[in-house]
Design a protein around this motif. Structure first.
Motif, PDB file in Angstrom:
ATOM      1  N   ALA A   1      41.912  83.128   6.972  1.00  5.24           N
ATOM      2  CA  ALA A   1      41.074  83.943   7.855  1.00  5.24           C
ATOM      3  C   ALA A   1      39.614  83.500   7.800  1.00  5.24           C
ATOM      4  CB  ALA A   1      41.207  85.416   7.466  1.00  5.24           C
ATOM      5  N   VAL A   2      39.105  83.221   6.596  1.00  3.55           N
ATOM      6  CA  VAL A   2      37.719  82.773   6.461  1.00  3.55           C
ATOM      7  C   VAL A   2      37.531  81.431   7.164  1.00  3.55           C
ATOM      8  CG1 VAL A   2      35.973  81.996   4.815  1.00  3.55           C
ATOM      9  CG2 VAL A   2      37.292  84.050   4.345  1.00  3.55           C
ATOM     10  N   THR A   3      38.521  80.549   7.055  1.00  3.60           N
ATOM     11  CA  THR A   3      38.433  79.246   7.723  1.00  3.60           C
ATOM     12  C   THR A   3      38.401  79.416   9.234  1.00  3.60           C
ATOM     13  OG1 THR A   3      39.639  78.224   5.882  1.00  3.60           O
ATOM     14  CG2 THR A   3      39.494  76.974   7.927  1.00  3.60           C
ATOM     15  N   LEU A   4      39.232  80.325   9.758  1.00  3.71           N
ATOM     16  CA  LEU A   4      39.246  80.556  11.206  1.00  3.71           C
ATOM     17  C   LEU A   4      37.935  81.169  11.687  1.00  3.71           C
ATOM     18  CD1 LEU A   4      42.889  81.847  11.780  1.00  3.71           C
ATOM     19  CD2 LEU A   4      41.919  79.642  12.451  1.00  3.71           C
ATOM     20  N   VAL A   5      37.360  82.070  10.902  1.00  7.76           N
ATOM     21  CA  VAL A   5      36.070  82.647  11.277  1.00  7.76           C
ATOM     22  C   VAL A   5      35.004  81.554  11.360  1.00  7.76           C
ATOM     23  CG1 VAL A   5      34.231  84.172  10.488  1.00  7.76           C
ATOM     24  CG2 VAL A   5      36.597  84.935  10.393  1.00  7.76           C
ATOM     25  N   ASN A   6      35.098  80.581  10.466  1.00  3.41           N
ATOM     26  CA  ASN A   6      34.170  79.454  10.478  1.00  3.41           C
ATOM     27  C   ASN A   6      34.815  78.238  11.155  1.00  3.41           C
ATOM     28  OD1 ASN A   6      31.795  80.394   8.612  1.00  3.41           O
ATOM     29  ND2 ASN A   6      33.657  80.991   7.529  1.00  3.41           N
ATOM     30  N   TRP A   7      35.388  78.445  12.337  1.00  2.00           N
ATOM     31  CA  TRP A   7      36.167  77.407  13.013  1.00  2.00           C
ATOM     32  C   TRP A   7      35.398  76.109  13.282  1.00  2.00           C
ATOM     33  CZ3 TRP A   7      34.273  75.746  17.635  1.00  2.00           C
ATOM     34  CH2 TRP A   7      33.381  76.589  18.309  1.00  2.00           C
ATOM     35  N   PRO A   8      34.065  76.093  13.445  1.00  9.12           N
ATOM     36  CA  PRO A   8      33.393  74.792  13.616  1.00  9.12           C
ATOM     37  C   PRO A   8      33.632  73.831  12.454  1.00  9.12           C
ATOM     38  CG  PRO A   8      31.934  76.554  14.322  1.00  9.12           C
ATOM     39  CD  PRO A   8      33.108  77.211  13.659  1.00  9.12           C
ATOM     40  N   VAL A   9      33.941  74.387  11.267  1.00  9.66           N
ATOM     41  CA  VAL A   9      34.246  73.527  10.127  1.00  9.66           C
ATOM     42  C   VAL A   9      35.485  72.687  10.417  1.00  9.66           C
ATOM     43  CG1 VAL A   9      35.052  73.574   7.743  1.00  9.66           C
ATOM     44  CG2 VAL A   9      33.128  74.987   8.423  1.00  9.66           C
ATOM     45  N   ILE A  10      36.501  73.317  11.034  1.00  3.81           N
ATOM     46  CA  ILE A  10      37.727  72.590  11.367  1.00  3.81           C
ATOM     47  C   ILE A  10      37.423  71.476  12.358  1.00  3.81           C
ATOM     48  CG2 ILE A  10      40.057  72.823  12.304  1.00  3.81           C
ATOM     49  CD1 ILE A  10      39.985  75.767  11.516  1.00  3.81           C
ATOM     50  N   VAL A  11      36.601  71.784  13.351  1.00  2.00           N
ATOM     51  CA  VAL A  11      36.230  70.775  14.351  1.00  2.00           C
ATOM     52  C   VAL A  11      35.476  69.625  13.695  1.00  2.00           C
ATOM     53  CG1 VAL A  11      34.915  70.370  16.461  1.00  2.00           C
ATOM     54  CG2 VAL A  11      36.168  72.510  16.167  1.00  2.00           C
ATOM     55  N   ALA A  12      34.559  69.945  12.787  1.00  2.00           N
ATOM     56  CA  ALA A  12      33.763  68.909  12.123  1.00  2.00           C
ATOM     57  C   ALA A  12      34.649  67.992  11.280  1.00  2.00           C
ATOM     58  CB  ALA A  12      32.693  69.554  11.251  1.00  2.00           C
ATOM     59  N   GLU A  13      35.588  68.574  10.534  1.00  2.20           N
ATOM     60  CA  GLU A  13      36.461  67.750   9.704  1.00  2.20           C
ATOM     61  C   GLU A  13      37.392  66.896  10.567  1.00  2.20           C
ATOM     62  OE1 GLU A  13      38.350  69.233   6.352  1.00  2.20           O
ATOM     63  OE2 GLU A  13      36.524  70.113   5.488  1.00  2.20           O
ATOM     64  N   PHE A  14      37.887  67.469  11.654  1.00  4.25           N
ATOM     65  CA  PHE A  14      38.722  66.690  12.567  1.00  4.25           C
ATOM     66  C   PHE A  14      37.930  65.532  13.168  1.00  4.25           C
ATOM     67  CE2 PHE A  14      40.238  65.842  16.904  1.00  4.25           C
ATOM     68  CZ  PHE A  14      41.548  65.465  16.630  1.00  4.25           C
ATOM     69  N   ALA A  15      36.673  65.790  13.517  1.00  2.00           N
ATOM     70  CA  ALA A  15      35.830  64.754  14.122  1.00  2.00           C
ATOM     71  C   ALA A  15      35.560  63.626  13.138  1.00  2.00           C
ATOM     72  CB  ALA A  15      34.521  65.360  14.613  1.00  2.00           C
ATOM     73  N   VAL A  16      35.233  63.963  11.887  1.00  2.00           N
ATOM     74  CA  VAL A  16      34.902  62.915  10.922  1.00  2.00           C
ATOM     75  C   VAL A  16      36.140  62.093  10.571  1.00  2.00           C
ATOM     76  CG1 VAL A  16      35.251  64.288   8.812  1.00  2.00           C
ATOM     77  CG2 VAL A  16      33.567  62.443   8.834  1.00  2.00           C
ATOM     78  N   GLU A  17      37.308  62.716  10.525  1.00  2.00           N
ATOM     79  CA  GLU A  17      38.531  61.962  10.267  1.00  2.00           C
ATOM     80  C   GLU A  17      38.873  61.057  11.446  1.00  2.00           C
ATOM     81  OE1 GLU A  17      41.829  64.289   9.022  1.00  2.00           O
ATOM     82  OE2 GLU A  17      40.792  65.180   7.298  1.00  2.00           O
TER      83      GLU A  17
END
Length: 222
Positions: free
Chosen positions: A18-34
């Motif tokens: 839930a905390v990760t989804l609330v901070n969803w830009p983190v997922i986008v950033a990690e996907f982008a860097v990978e």
């Protein structure tokens, strides 16, 4: 963390998701860097494929048709008889892979800090009764300045972990290639056992890589 604050596994997993989804830009950033890391790896691999096509007259479309890993395997196999080209290709791929790995894990150190800070802020107040609601409105901690500061703070540790991961990868790759090279030196009496040796070596490599990533992820979280 004191004993009363320890969460059951199911609750901890739900809160983390839930905390990760609330901070969803983190997922986008990690996907982008990978994604950028994988694109960077394509440069030396495609260079090796064109080198094989130019030196050995291979069809470039056949070399790149089956994906990145297959292209690397085909290029290595094709360049085995040209030591200088083989060494140049391995050095180029290794340099890009190591540099990209360092950058990726340094960035991930900052994004992971966002999730950790969000989880900390979302906890109920100290002394709250069991089952107190989580404060999800305070879990969002996405802030560019915070990410930059945390990335700088954890950069040294991320570099150490990434370097250790790359070093173990290099040792494992050298051992695996040595095993494959022994196939050419086997006597005819051992030829029938060669497929079994390759199977054991490949299986051991897969298990070792899985355990290595598990240990690396646990250390990164700590």
């Amino acid at each position: 963390m004191s004993a009363p604050d320890v969460l059951p596994l199911r609750t901890a997993l739900f809160r983390g998701a839930a905390v990760t989804l609330v901070n969803w830009p983190v997922i986008v950033a990690e996907f982008a860097v990978e994604s950028v890391y994988k694109l960077a790896l394509l440069v030396p691999v495609l260079g090796g494929a064109f080198m094989v096509a130019a030196v050995l007259g291979a069809d470039i479309q056949d070399l790149v048709a089956d994906g990145l890993r297959e292209t690397v395997a085909l290029v290595l196999d094709a360049l085995r008889t040209v030591p200088a080209a083989f060494a140049g290709f391995v050095a180029g791929v290794g340099l890009v892979a190591f540099g990209g790995c360092l950058l990726m894990f340094v960035v991930k150190a900052g994004t992971l800090s966002i999730v950790a800070a969000g989880e900390q802020a979302a906890r109920p107040e100290p002394g709250a009764p069991p089952g107190a609601p989580v404060r999800w409105s305070r879990a969002r901690r996405v802030d560019l300045g915070f990410v930059v500061s945390e990335t700088r703070h954890f950069a040294g540790r991320a570099v150490v972990l990434a370097s250790g991961l790359a070093g173990v990868y290099a040792i494992g790759a050298a051992m695996y290639l040595t095993l494959l090279g022994l196939g050419a030196a086997l006597s005819p009496n051992w030829t029938s056992a060669w497929p079994v040796l390759v199977l054991l070596g490949t299986g051991g490599t897969v298990v070792g890589v899985t355990l290595l990533h598990l240990v690396h992820d646990l250390l990164r979280l700590i």
